[in-house]
Enzyme design. Structure first.
Site, mmCIF file in Angstrom:
data_model
loop_
_atom_site.group_PDB
_atom_site.id
_atom_site.type_symbol
_atom_site.label_atom_id
_atom_site.label_comp_id
_atom_site.label_asym_id
_atom_site.label_seq_id
_atom_site.Cartn_x
_atom_site.Cartn_y
_atom_site.Cartn_z
ATOM 1 C CB CYS A 83 -3.391 6.140 -3.579
ATOM 2 S SG CYS A 83 -1.714 6.652 -3.147
ATOM 3 C CG ASP A 107 -1.899 1.161 1.232
ATOM 4 O OD1 ASP A 107 -2.157 1.713 0.147
ATOM 5 O OD2 ASP A 107 -2.377 1.526 2.321
#
Length: 389
Positions: A332, A292
């Site tokens: 992201c 992440d």
């Protein structure tokens, strides 16, 4: 009334639901509007289209607030925020921590408000919204009577609007928040935490990994304050390792682990790229690897290098997974769309000489809704893959 007149055909995109008017779509400007003013938007033939915030110095010249002729005042903000709150209580009826306002997707372009119990964290990304930050605080005060409201305006996006970065208390005070994330508790400091205080957009994705974690060995890369790692440990993983380059984040992750009484998780400060290569060289294997990372690109110019970075960490992660293991991987970066990211994962599997199966493909939590007509509102990609020999 101050007006922005669109070029012929300049209304096609916004007629379909997009909320930005770009500078090259404007034919004329009437009434000498100043930066941050509310202007009427008219089609090339003078027909009224809507109202929005004006910024002559930004590529996004107008951010549309309404298709009706209405006053942008206290009552306007109160109704929009109440509508957003009612929807969040449908999503999270037993929680008071969530993204309350998600900018354009809640029809308040350039405004983000996160609610952490009785405290609020605000970000403003447009000049018009920034000028009205005290009015927005007045609305929050009336509706919620909060303990405190903080401003976390530290984004490079503000520079594009001609705004300076700020981090401060706007109303009341600031305090440590305890966020109960479906059984896992996090201590959150709104003034020093990531983004507005915490990564609420991965809320649902953290819980997805619980079903795979029982008795497993887990590696959580870019762990930050321990979000994914703690959920896996809580779900009964045999051993969890969380890695982040930030010493501050790792210290907070350790505090959160101790607060939850979790003994099966270990955190360390390290560069993820170096650590992954180290595990590979030692032949160490895991059952679950979570990636992440922060955004690898903020513009189209650096997409190529970003894709290279994603290929490196994903292919290395696949190499250190046991056969049948789980790779949970995220991006992201808005400039990396879903297909580009899936293609990177496929390329990574070829480099790693592993087979992959897609188990789940997800986005941000539902308190971060997406406008399908506005791709800019979709940024988070989260894939859960099974990796096989």
């Amino acid at each position: 009334m101050k007006k922005v007149i669109l070029r012929k055909g300049g209304d096609k995109r916004i007629s379909n639901g997009h909320l930005w008017v770009f500078s090259n779509e404007i034919k004329d400007i009437e009434g000498n509007p100043k930066i941050g003013d509310v202007v009427e938007i008219c089609k090339y033939n003078g027909e009224f289209f809507g109202v929005g915030f004006f910024n002559p110095h930004s590529l996004i010249s107008v951010r549309i607030l309404s298709r009706e002729r209405i006053e942008i005042n206290f009552d306007f903000f109160k109704q929009r925020i109440l509508d957003a709150y009612k929807f969040r209580k449908i999503l999270y009826p037993n929680s008071e921590t969530f993204r309350l306002v998600h900018g354009e997707s809640d029809f308040l372009p350039g405004l983000v408000i996160d609610k952490y119990e009785d405290c609020f964290s605000i970000q403003t990304f447009s000049y018009g919204m920034d000028q009205r930050i005290n009015l927005i605080c007045d609305v929050l005060d009336e509706i919620f009577k909060p303990f405190g409201i903080v401003e976390r305006n530290e984004s490079p996006l503000r520079e594009l609007e001609g705004l300076e970065n700020r981090r401060r208390i706007l109303r009341g005070g600031s305090k440590e928040i305890i966020f109960d994330d479906d059984g896992v508790k996090f201590k959150i400091d709104l003034l020093s935490g990531q983004k507005t205080g915490f990564y609420l957009d991965q809320r649902e994705n953290r819980k997805v990994l619980r079903r795979f974690s029982q008795g497993k060995k887990v590696l959580d890369c870019f762990t930050n304050e321990g979000g994914f790692a703690l959920h896996c440990a809580f779900a009964g993983a045999e051993k969890v390792i969380g890695i982040d380059i930030s010493e501050t984040a790792i210290e907070k992750a350790k505090i959160n682990a101790e607060f939850n009484g979790l003994k099966n998780v270990h955190f360390e400060t390290a560069d993820v790229f170096d650590k992954l290569r180290g595990y590979l060289n030692k032949g160490e294997k895991f059952d679950i690897v979570i990636l992440d990372p922060p955004s690898f690109t903020k513009s189209k110019k650096t997409v190529k290098s970003a894709l290279s970075g994603y290929r490196e960490i994903n292919s290395t992660a696949m190499k250190i997974l046991n056969s049948g293991g789980i790779l949970a991987t995220a991006s992201c970066s808005y400039h990396i769309d879903d297909q580009m990211f899936i293609d990177v994962i496929i390329q990574s599997s070829i480099l790693a000489k592993r087979k992959i199966r897609l188990i789940e493909w997800r986005s941000a939590s539902p308190d971060h809704p997406i406008l399908p007509q506005m791709p800019e509102t979709k940024y988070l990609k989260f894939g859960v893959f099974q990796v096989l020999d």
